[in-house]
Design a protein around this motif. Structure first.
Motif, PDB file in Angstrom:
ATOM      1  N   SER A  74      30.338  25.313  48.493  1.00 51.00           N
ATOM      2  CA  SER A  74      28.999  25.676  48.038  1.00 51.00           C
ATOM      3  C   SER A  74      28.482  26.951  48.698  1.00 51.00           C
ATOM      4  N   GLN A  75      29.140  27.399  49.765  1.00 49.52           N
ATOM      5  CA  GLN A  75      28.702  28.601  50.485  1.00 49.52           C
ATOM      6  C   GLN A  75      29.479  29.853  50.085  1.00 49.52           C
ATOM      7  N   LEU A  76      30.298  29.756  49.052  1.00 48.82           N
ATOM      8  CA  LEU A  76      31.168  30.873  48.684  1.00 48.82           C
ATOM      9  C   LEU A  76      30.572  31.773  47.602  1.00 48.82           C
ATOM     10  N   GLY A  77      29.284  31.615  47.319  1.00 48.69           N
ATOM     11  CA  GLY A  77      28.668  32.435  46.280  1.00 48.69           C
ATOM     12  C   GLY A  77      28.726  33.915  46.581  1.00 48.69           C
ATOM     13  N   GLU A  78      28.578  34.280  47.843  1.00 53.63           N
ATOM     14  CA  GLU A  78      28.644  35.689  48.212  1.00 53.63           C
ATOM     15  C   GLU A  78      30.035  36.262  47.979  1.00 53.63           C
ATOM     16  N   GLN A  79      31.052  35.414  48.107  1.00 53.60           N
ATOM     17  CA  GLN A  79      32.413  35.859  47.803  1.00 53.60           C
ATOM     18  C   GLN A  79      32.515  36.300  46.343  1.00 53.60           C
ATOM     19  N   GLN A  80      31.800  35.579  45.466  1.00 55.80           N
ATOM     20  CA  GLN A  80      31.837  35.941  44.050  1.00 55.80           C
ATOM     21  C   GLN A  80      31.197  37.309  43.824  1.00 55.80           C
ATOM     22  N   ALA A  81      30.125  37.607  44.538  1.00 51.38           N
ATOM     23  CA  ALA A  81      29.488  38.920  44.414  1.00 51.38           C
ATOM     24  C   ALA A  81      30.451  40.031  44.824  1.00 51.38           C
ATOM     25  N   ILE A  82      31.215  39.787  45.889  1.00 49.52           N
ATOM     26  CA  ILE A  82      32.202  40.772  46.337  1.00 49.52           C
ATOM     27  C   ILE A  82      33.281  40.958  45.275  1.00 49.52           C
ATOM     28  N   ALA A  83      33.757  39.853  44.727  1.00 52.27           N
ATOM     29  CA  ALA A  83      34.799  39.917  43.701  1.00 52.27           C
ATOM     30  C   ALA A  83      34.321  40.704  42.482  1.00 52.27           C
ATOM     31  N   ASP A  84      33.081  40.495  42.097  1.00 54.26           N
ATOM     32  CA  ASP A  84      32.554  41.185  40.918  1.00 54.26           C
ATOM     33  C   ASP A  84      32.458  42.690  41.157  1.00 54.26           C
ATOM     34  N   VAL A  85      32.012  43.090  42.348  1.00 55.90           N
ATOM     35  CA  VAL A  85      31.931  44.515  42.664  1.00 55.90           C
ATOM     36  C   VAL A  85      33.316  45.144  42.680  1.00 55.90           C
ATOM     37  N   PHE A  86      34.280  44.450  43.236  1.00 52.93           N
ATOM     38  CA  PHE A  86      35.642  44.983  43.287  1.00 52.93           C
ATOM     39  C   PHE A  86      36.248  45.105  41.890  1.00 52.93           C
ATOM     40  N   TYR A  87      35.946  44.157  41.021  1.00 53.50           N
ATOM     41  CA  TYR A  87      36.466  44.247  39.654  1.00 53.50           C
ATOM     42  C   TYR A  87      35.835  45.433  38.921  1.00 53.50           C
ATOM     43  N   GLU A  88      34.542  45.587  39.081  1.00 50.21           N
ATOM     44  CA  GLU A  88      33.850  46.702  38.432  1.00 50.21           C
ATOM     45  C   GLU A  88      34.365  48.048  38.935  1.00 50.21           C
ATOM     46  N   ALA A  89      34.756  48.083  40.219  1.00 53.32           N
ATOM     47  CA  ALA A  89      35.283  49.320  40.796  1.00 53.32           C
ATOM     48  C   ALA A  89      36.778  49.484  40.541  1.00 53.32           C
ATOM     49  N   LYS A  90      37.361  48.560  39.765  1.00 54.18           N
ATOM     50  CA  LYS A  90      38.792  48.584  39.429  1.00 54.18           C
ATOM     51  C   LYS A  90      39.686  48.487  40.664  1.00 54.18           C
ATOM     52  N   LEU A  91      39.193  47.763  41.674  1.00 55.41           N
ATOM     53  CA  LEU A  91      39.987  47.541  42.876  1.00 55.41           C
ATOM     54  C   LEU A  91      40.846  46.293  42.764  1.00 55.41           C
ATOM     55  N   ILE A  92      40.490  45.371  41.871  1.00 58.43           N
ATOM     56  CA  ILE A  92      41.342  44.229  41.536  1.00 58.43           C
ATOM     57  C   ILE A  92      41.542  44.242  40.023  1.00 58.43           C
ATOM     58  N   PRO A  93      42.676  43.735  39.543  1.00 59.68           N
ATOM     59  CA  PRO A  93      43.023  43.908  38.126  1.00 59.68           C
ATOM     60  C   PRO A  93      42.349  42.937  37.166  1.00 59.68           C
ATOM     61  N   ARG A  94      41.745  41.869  37.690  1.00 65.27           N
ATOM     62  CA  ARG A  94      41.187  40.866  36.795  1.00 65.27           C
ATOM     63  C   ARG A  94      39.993  40.200  37.464  1.00 65.27           C
ATOM     64  N   ARG A  95      39.137  39.628  36.628  1.00 59.45           N
ATOM     65  CA  ARG A  95      38.031  38.847  37.186  1.00 59.45           C
ATOM     66  C   ARG A  95      38.585  37.557  37.790  1.00 59.45           C
TER      67      ARG A  95
END
Length: 329
Positions: free
Chosen positions: A292-313
């Motif tokens: 339940s405390q991993l919501g901030e991890q999702q925000a990081i993942a979304d920024v990295f996807y938008e910046a094309k640093l990871i290949p998929r959501r």
């Protein structure tokens, strides 16, 4: 059984020790028992792995694991993503919150077993004190050093986004932290996005100005992960490591002067004030990981996807979690 008794049955000590009664007879007659050699637990570290450093230097983890038949071996890396993805060690260096996004994207077989409570000011974007750069917006077209995949990589990307910029608006110089330290000190970088203790090193070497840190962008939790197969086979070892980390963190905060004395020579005989500054920005409070405390991890993942640093959501909350027992085992 006396020598006379053994004689009546046609037995001698030599016969007993060579025959089928070997193990039991050896113990009964006082011969030393044969013990299996302890199994290695391969643990990775980086310079910012402070609690693992404490456990290594003080010998605490070796002492705790010995009754379980294990002994730790320590492996220092400047980049920890590759060994994490490859499963090159059993238990991995504690890493900034951004790192698991890359390993999860790569489908690395890793399980979360602990995290260190947030310390947002322990990573920052810095410039020389005499630089004309005053804000993140001033980084447009500038060369900014950062370690690819690190928590500071996220701080840089998120700070740029908050200022209406992207990584495409700057000139990223992807350098491991030790290389970045040299480049920044020599004036080859306009700015550097970095974490402690390297942040404290930089502040000690020359006057710098912080133009952004994790505050308002990330809590900068540090996560502890272990290979899936290892925790499945040896949960008692992982639980022991967890308890030792909790105690090391409490020791750090309760004994700041001793902690500085322990770390200073390892960090290159830095002045005590520099080590103390780095320690003051870290919480060192180790706790279990709650989904339940991993919501901030999702925000990081979304920024990295938008910046094309990871290949998929990815769903950053879809990770394996080991809950260590709360009592001492």
């Amino acid at each position: 059984m006396t020598d006379d008794t053994m004689g009546r049955f046609g037995l001698s000590r030599r016969t007993l020790l060579r025959g089928g009664l070997g193990g039991a007879a050896a113990l009964a007659l006082g011969a030393p028992a044969v013990r299996a050699a302890p199994r290695e637990v391969k643990i990775s570290m980086q310079r910012s792995s402070v609690l693992f450093t404490v456990l290594k230097v003080k010998g605490t983890l070796a002492e705790r694991l010995a009754p379980l038949g294990f002994t730790p071996t320590w492996h220092l890396f400047t980049s920890v993503i590759e060994p994490m993805n490859a499963g090159a060690v059993d238990i991995h260096a504690d890493v900034a919150d951004a790192v698991p996004i890359f390993t999860q994207s790569a489908k690395a077989p890793l399980t979360f077993y602990a995290r260190e409570r947030g310390a947002p000011s322990a990573e920052a974007i810095i410039v020389p004190a005499d630089s004309p750069i005053r804000t993140v917006a001033d980084l447009r077209g500038r060369t900014v050093g950062v370690s690819r995949g690190s928590g500071s990589h996220y701080v840089l990307a998120a700070a740029l986004k908050r200022s209406g910029l992207t990584l495409a608006d700057i000139k990223p110089a992807y350098l491991q932290a030790p290389e970045g330290a040299v480049a920044f000190d020599q004036g080859a970088l306009d700015a550097w996005s970095i974490w402690d203790p390297f942040l404290a090193f930089a502040e000690a070497k020359r006057p710098v100005r912080v133009i952004a840190d994790g505050n308002g962008l990330t809590s900068y939790h540090r996560y502890y992960v272990v290979n899936d197969g290892f925790v499945a086979a040896h949960p008692e070892v992982v639980a022991t490591v967890y308890r030792a980390l909790v105690e090391a963190g409490a020791w750090m905060k309760a004994n700041p002067e001793e902690a500085v004395a322990l770390l200073a020579p390892i960090w290159g005989d830095l002045p005590p004030a520099v080590v103390a500054a780095a320690n003051s920005r870290r919480s060192y409070a180790v706790e279990p990981v709650e989904r339940s405390q991993l919501g901030e991890q999702q925000a990081i993942a979304d920024v990295f996807y938008e910046a094309k640093l990871i290949p998929r959501r990815i769903d950053a909350t879809d990770v394996k979690i080991f809950q260590p027992p709360t009592g001492r085992g």
